[in-house]
Design a protein around this motif. Sequence first.
Motif, mmCIF file in Angstrom:
data_model
loop_
_atom_site.group_PDB
_atom_site.id
_atom_site.type_symbol
_atom_site.label_atom_id
_atom_site.label_comp_id
_atom_site.label_asym_id
_atom_site.label_seq_id
_atom_site.Cartn_x
_atom_site.Cartn_y
_atom_site.Cartn_z
ATOM 1 N N VAL A 140 0.755 -1.103 -0.084
ATOM 2 C CA VAL A 140 -0.026 -0.060 0.025
ATOM 3 C C VAL A 140 0.883 1.180 0.032
ATOM 4 O O VAL A 140 0.476 2.388 -0.542
ATOM 5 C CB VAL A 140 -0.906 0.019 1.156
ATOM 6 C CG1 VAL A 140 -1.772 1.405 1.418
ATOM 7 C CG2 VAL A 140 -1.901 -1.091 1.033
ATOM 8 N N PHE A 141 1.901 1.206 0.691
ATOM 9 C CA PHE A 141 2.923 2.304 0.902
ATOM 10 C C PHE A 141 4.322 1.770 0.295
ATOM 11 O O PHE A 141 4.865 0.702 0.905
ATOM 12 C CB PHE A 141 2.847 2.807 2.195
ATOM 13 C CG PHE A 141 3.963 3.885 2.619
ATOM 14 C CD1 PHE A 141 3.388 5.189 2.592
ATOM 15 C CD2 PHE A 141 5.152 3.617 2.952
ATOM 16 C CE1 PHE A 141 4.072 6.319 3.161
ATOM 17 C CE2 PHE A 141 5.712 4.945 3.306
ATOM 18 C CZ PHE A 141 5.448 5.960 3.080
ATOM 19 N N LEU A 142 5.021 2.838 -0.509
ATOM 20 C CA LEU A 142 6.388 2.508 -1.049
ATOM 21 C C LEU A 142 7.039 3.673 -1.004
ATOM 22 O O LEU A 142 6.667 4.735 -2.114
ATOM 23 C CB LEU A 142 6.110 1.650 -2.323
ATOM 24 C CG LEU A 142 7.621 1.341 -3.075
ATOM 25 C CD1 LEU A 142 8.426 0.744 -2.505
ATOM 26 C CD2 LEU A 142 7.173 0.641 -4.365
ATOM 27 N N ILE A 165 -3.623 -4.250 -8.023
ATOM 28 C CA ILE A 165 -2.551 -3.389 -7.445
ATOM 29 C C ILE A 165 -3.212 -2.626 -6.148
ATOM 30 O O ILE A 165 -3.938 -1.648 -6.469
ATOM 31 C CB ILE A 165 -1.728 -2.658 -8.488
ATOM 32 C CG1 ILE A 165 -1.192 -3.596 -9.482
ATOM 33 C CG2 ILE A 165 -0.743 -1.929 -7.739
ATOM 34 C CD1 ILE A 165 -0.329 -2.735 -10.599
ATOM 35 N N GLN A 166 -2.593 -2.749 -5.270
ATOM 36 C CA GLN A 166 -3.064 -2.112 -3.962
ATOM 37 C C GLN A 166 -2.427 -0.718 -3.566
ATOM 38 O O GLN A 166 -2.780 0.198 -2.836
ATOM 39 C CB GLN A 166 -3.050 -2.853 -2.824
ATOM 40 C CG GLN A 166 -3.835 -4.116 -2.720
ATOM 41 C CD GLN A 166 -5.232 -4.040 -3.133
ATOM 42 O OE1 GLN A 166 -5.914 -3.081 -2.384
ATOM 43 N NE2 GLN A 166 -6.079 -4.609 -4.009
ATOM 44 N N LEU A 167 -1.280 -0.275 -4.465
ATOM 45 C CA LEU A 167 -0.656 0.738 -3.829
ATOM 46 C C LEU A 167 -1.189 2.151 -3.960
ATOM 47 O O LEU A 167 -2.053 2.532 -4.815
ATOM 48 C CB LEU A 167 0.388 1.038 -5.106
ATOM 49 C CG LEU A 167 1.729 1.883 -4.779
ATOM 50 C CD1 LEU A 167 2.371 1.200 -3.432
ATOM 51 C CD2 LEU A 167 2.663 1.976 -6.041
ATOM 52 N N GLN A 168 -1.140 2.684 -2.700
ATOM 53 C CA GLN A 168 -1.659 4.069 -2.775
ATOM 54 C C GLN A 168 -0.835 5.203 -2.612
ATOM 55 O O GLN A 168 -1.094 6.251 -2.981
ATOM 56 C CB GLN A 168 -2.437 3.949 -1.330
ATOM 57 C CG GLN A 168 -3.649 3.133 -1.316
ATOM 58 C CD GLN A 168 -4.470 3.005 0.039
ATOM 59 O OE1 GLN A 168 -4.275 3.820 0.902
ATOM 60 N NE2 GLN A 168 -5.381 1.785 0.198
ATOM 61 N N VAL A 169 0.332 4.834 -1.972
ATOM 62 C CA VAL A 169 1.435 6.010 -1.693
ATOM 63 C C VAL A 169 2.723 5.582 -2.573
ATOM 64 O O VAL A 169 3.131 4.392 -2.116
ATOM 65 C CB VAL A 169 1.648 6.397 -0.491
ATOM 66 C CG1 VAL A 169 2.803 7.423 -0.401
ATOM 67 C CG2 VAL A 169 0.418 7.086 0.247
#
Length: 728
Positions: A140-142, A165-169
């Motif tokens: 979620v956060f990278l 894909i779950q990426l938010q930040v």
Amino acid sequence: MLASPKYTMKKLQLHSKTYSKVLQMHYLGVALVLMVFCLLSPSSSCTEQEKNSLLRFLAELSQDGGLSSSWRNGTDCCKWEGVACKQDRMVRHVSLPSKGLKGHISRSLGALTGLQHLDLSENLLSGGLPRELLSSSSIVFLDVSLNQLNGTLRQLSSSPPARPIQLQVLNISSNLFAGQFPSATWKAMENLMALNASNNNFIGRVPAQFCNSSPSLAVLDLCFNKFSGSIPPGLGDCSKLRELKAGHNNLSGTLPDELFNATSLEYLSLQNNDLHGVLDTANMVSLRNLVTLDLGGNRFSGKIPDYIGLFKRLENLHLNDNNMSGELPYALSNCTNLITVDLKRNKLSGELTNVNFSNLPKLKTLDLDSNNLSGTVPESIYSCSNLTALRLSTNNLHGQLSSRIGNLKHLSFLSLGKNNFTNITNALQILKSSKNLSTLFIGHNFRGEILPQDETIDGFGNLQVLDIQGCQFSGRIPVWISRAANLQVLLLCGNRLTGPIPGWINSLSHLFYMDVSTNRLTGQIPLTLMEMPMLKSTENITHMNPRVFDLTVTNGPSLEYRTITSFPAVLNLRNNCLTGVIPPQIGQLKALVVLDFSFNKLSGQIPHSVCNLTNLQVLDLSSNNLAGAIPVALNALHFLSAFSISNNNLEGPIPSGGQFDTFQNSSFDRNPKLCGSALTQKCNSAEAHQPIIPSAKQADYKVAFVIAFGAFFGVGVLYDQLVLSRVH
């Protein structure tokens, strides 16, 4: 004019790091809190597969920052440094910022199927960013900002992933990424809320499909790259977009009308591009939620629109370095939350009294430098009790300073240079009560007045920069300057000051930049000048508190400074009536970068001790009455890039090799007894090879050595960039 290169890398990194943390707190606070509650208690233990993935990551590091002492096989990886798990024994959190990690990011981290939070920021990691991390169905956060990652961003598959894909930040700022933004990659990130790709080398157009593929996008930071083309109209479809930063690129064209549909925008920053057009468009009124509007450094023209008064939340307004014209609108008085107003270097005209500054109680910075403003300074400005920086220089303002300036108790930076103010005595008596004043530019005013010697002027104890150049003052260098105990930069050039350089000059123990050129000073160069503490050692300057200017101070079109200690160490006595010899003690001033004694009446020889000034980049001794030989050891000053000894009575051969092979012939002109390959008068064999034997009269300056040196290198610093002849 003293008036920054773009931000240094270090500043960019600090900015990006802070910005990253703000994003986490501001937009994903709830999500992160939930993650924390999900973290396991220390009693859990990770699976073998999770452990092996982490160990493969460790194995690809050439420098692990001490992780190996904690990350050991046979121990529970949920207890390893920077690792946290959930009840299902899956690694959920890997946080290793600022650990000094060096090497590549292993794709094995993508095998951590439960990993949600990955922070590898502010390390020394290089290579590419594994595709497995971008396409992860769990992260979620990278954050991999502030590293040395390079190459291009990997194109993700255009076909829908098996799991979304779950990426938010995603924060990839302050790296070395290049190439274009792969369109398929962003199309796959439907959950993206914040993207920071600033301070890289991305090229091409800004993708137009951000908002269609990522409807929740709230933060988009693309500044400090090489994006080109126009601003995509599709950004107006980002209904949740709060921050749009694309400054310091090569964007062109006008602001698309569709952009004004993004009514949630609070921060719009497009500075330093090639955008143009007028701002007086009704559509822009819809951006009433703006807190920061930064369009500086473009080619916008026309008037500042009256609708600016509808932006009730506006705190920061930057329209500097454009072609804005007309008067300041009264409507600006309605923006009661303004903190910063930067309108410098435009074509604004009219009087400042159009704006009622009494309505702006929060105002801290007002910068109207380099416009065509006229009239007097309005009394309402002195109602802005929080004002810390006021720059009104390079306009057509006139009158005397008001005693009400004493109401500005927090005023630290004041620049009124290049106007038509009068009564320097009154100005100094008023300004001495501003106890927090550290930077004062009032040069190019008070023309033809007498610089007061009044010893009651004693209130400048915190002053660090004083510029009263170009006023054609008569009188002497006043003793009240000696009481400015913290003074670091002193500019008295371009006046008509007479008398000697005062012997108390070395009492200014912090002074490292002194320019008294183009006056009528007489007498000899005082030996106390050779005892200036800050000029005797580079360590003294390095260890000073690098105070940050409230406003950037610019020298010419390209050099900008944020800190006082960024200035070179300068001693400029050019164009006076000084007599006597150059003191041999000059060799003590080893911190000097610029030494200019030209256009005086100095006699004697060039002291060999000048060769000790190994930091010199500029040396000008031209137009004096100097005699004797040029010290051979000067060719060992490897940083010397500007040199002149023309119009003297020097004799003998011009040294060869080193920097002397780079200087123009004009550096040696009008010295009839000089010879060398650079001149029409060639040296005979005896002159070229025999050492010049000093006479008894020269015995005090006798030095007989030649320094061997390696490969030549230069720094190419131009004299007009180092001698700050124009000051904001």
